[in-house]
Each structure stands twice: as structure tokens, then as C-alpha cells.
Design a protein around this motif. Structure first.
Motif, PDB file in Angstrom:
ATOM      1  N   ALA A  13       9.605  84.911  -1.099  1.00 50.38           N
ATOM      2  CA  ALA A  13       9.865  85.527   0.211  1.00 50.38           C
ATOM      3  C   ALA A  13       9.726  87.040   0.127  1.00 50.38           C
ATOM      4  O   ALA A  13       9.224  87.672   1.057  1.00 50.38           O
ATOM      5  N   SER A  14      10.145  87.616  -0.979  1.00 52.79           N
ATOM      6  CA  SER A  14      10.013  89.066  -1.151  1.00 52.79           C
ATOM      7  C   SER A  14       8.550  89.476  -1.216  1.00 52.79           C
ATOM      8  O   SER A  14       8.177  90.537  -0.721  1.00 52.79           O
ATOM      9  N   LEU A  44       8.318  93.202   0.145  1.00 51.19           N
ATOM     10  CA  LEU A  44       9.312  93.873  -0.697  1.00 51.19           C
ATOM     11  C   LEU A  44       8.828  93.987  -2.144  1.00 51.19           C
ATOM     12  O   LEU A  44       9.198  94.915  -2.842  1.00 51.19           O
ATOM     13  N   LEU A  45       8.029  93.022  -2.566  1.00 50.60           N
ATOM     14  CA  LEU A  45       7.466  93.032  -3.913  1.00 50.60           C
ATOM     15  C   LEU A  45       5.950  92.964  -3.826  1.00 50.60           C
ATOM     16  O   LEU A  45       5.402  92.249  -2.983  1.00 50.60           O
ATOM     17  N   SER A  46       5.300  93.689  -4.712  1.00 51.34           N
ATOM     18  CA  SER A  46       3.845  93.586  -4.836  1.00 51.34           C
ATOM     19  C   SER A  46       3.512  92.281  -5.555  1.00 51.34           C
ATOM     20  O   SER A  46       4.394  91.597  -6.080  1.00 51.34           O
ATOM     21  N   TRP A  65      13.407  96.120  -7.195  1.00 48.79           N
ATOM     22  CA  TRP A  65      13.643  95.094  -6.179  1.00 48.79           C
ATOM     23  C   TRP A  65      14.865  95.457  -5.327  1.00 48.79           C
ATOM     24  O   TRP A  65      14.826  95.392  -4.097  1.00 48.79           O
ATOM     25  N   ILE A  66      15.923  95.882  -5.977  1.00 48.26           N
ATOM     26  CA  ILE A  66      17.130  96.304  -5.249  1.00 48.26           C
ATOM     27  C   ILE A  66      16.819  97.489  -4.357  1.00 48.26           C
ATOM     28  O   ILE A  66      17.251  97.550  -3.210  1.00 48.26           O
ATOM     29  N   ASP A  67      16.073  98.444  -4.887  1.00 48.42           N
ATOM     30  CA  ASP A  67      15.705  99.623  -4.084  1.00 48.42           C
ATOM     31  C   ASP A  67      14.858  99.233  -2.874  1.00 48.42           C
ATOM     32  O   ASP A  67      14.958  99.858  -1.811  1.00 48.42           O
ATOM     33  N   ALA A  68      14.016  98.213  -3.018  1.00 45.82           N
ATOM     34  CA  ALA A  68      13.195  97.770  -1.906  1.00 45.82           C
ATOM     35  C   ALA A  68      14.043  97.096  -0.828  1.00 45.82           C
ATOM     36  O   ALA A  68      13.795  97.252   0.371  1.00 45.82           O
TER      37      ALA A  68
END
Length: 68
Positions: free
Chosen positions: A8-9, A14-16, A59-62
Motif C-alpha cells: 500500500a505504501s 510513500l515508498l519508491s 518510511w516513518i518520515d514519509a
């Protein structure tokens, strides 16, 4: 599930692609450590922990960017 969260990220940006693949590897490593008692595998996974920590920070920062 953790794998669904990684996918989902990726889908939401949110993630590349690279980070998403790394996230799936990290999740797999976590699953392996629960029931693995092989020293060589444990050492291999331990060697990836710094990379996993960097990924988790990104990931948290995103998800929740820090305010400055």
C-alpha cells in the motif's frame, strides 16, 4: 499485514519501488528470525539491520514528516 502495508505504501507513493522491495525483504527477514536457529542466516540478517533501520526511518518520515 506488514506485507500489505508495504504494498500500500508503494501504491500511494510513500515508498519508491526500491524502498518497497527493501521493505518486503525486511519483513521476510523478520519472519525468518522468529523460527530460525541457524547462525549463518542470523549473521546475514544482522548484517542487514543497519539498512533496515535506515529504511524504517525513511518510511516513518514519509508517513509522518517531522516539523522543523
Amino acid at each position: 499485514s506488514p506485507k500489505a502495508a508495504g504494498r500500500a505504501s508503494l501504491q500511494t507513493g510513500l515508498l519508491s519501488d526500491v524502498h518497497a522491495r527493501s521493505a518486503l525483504l525486511m519483513i521476510e527477514d523478520r519472519n525468518l528470525t522468529v523460527h530460525t536457529y541457524e547462525e549463518q542466516l542470523a549473521n546475514e540478517i544482522a548484517g542487514r539491520v543497519p539498512s533496515h533501520a535506515r529504511l524504517l526511518t525513511a518510511w516513518i518520515d514519509a508517513v509522518a514528516p517531522r516539523s522543523t
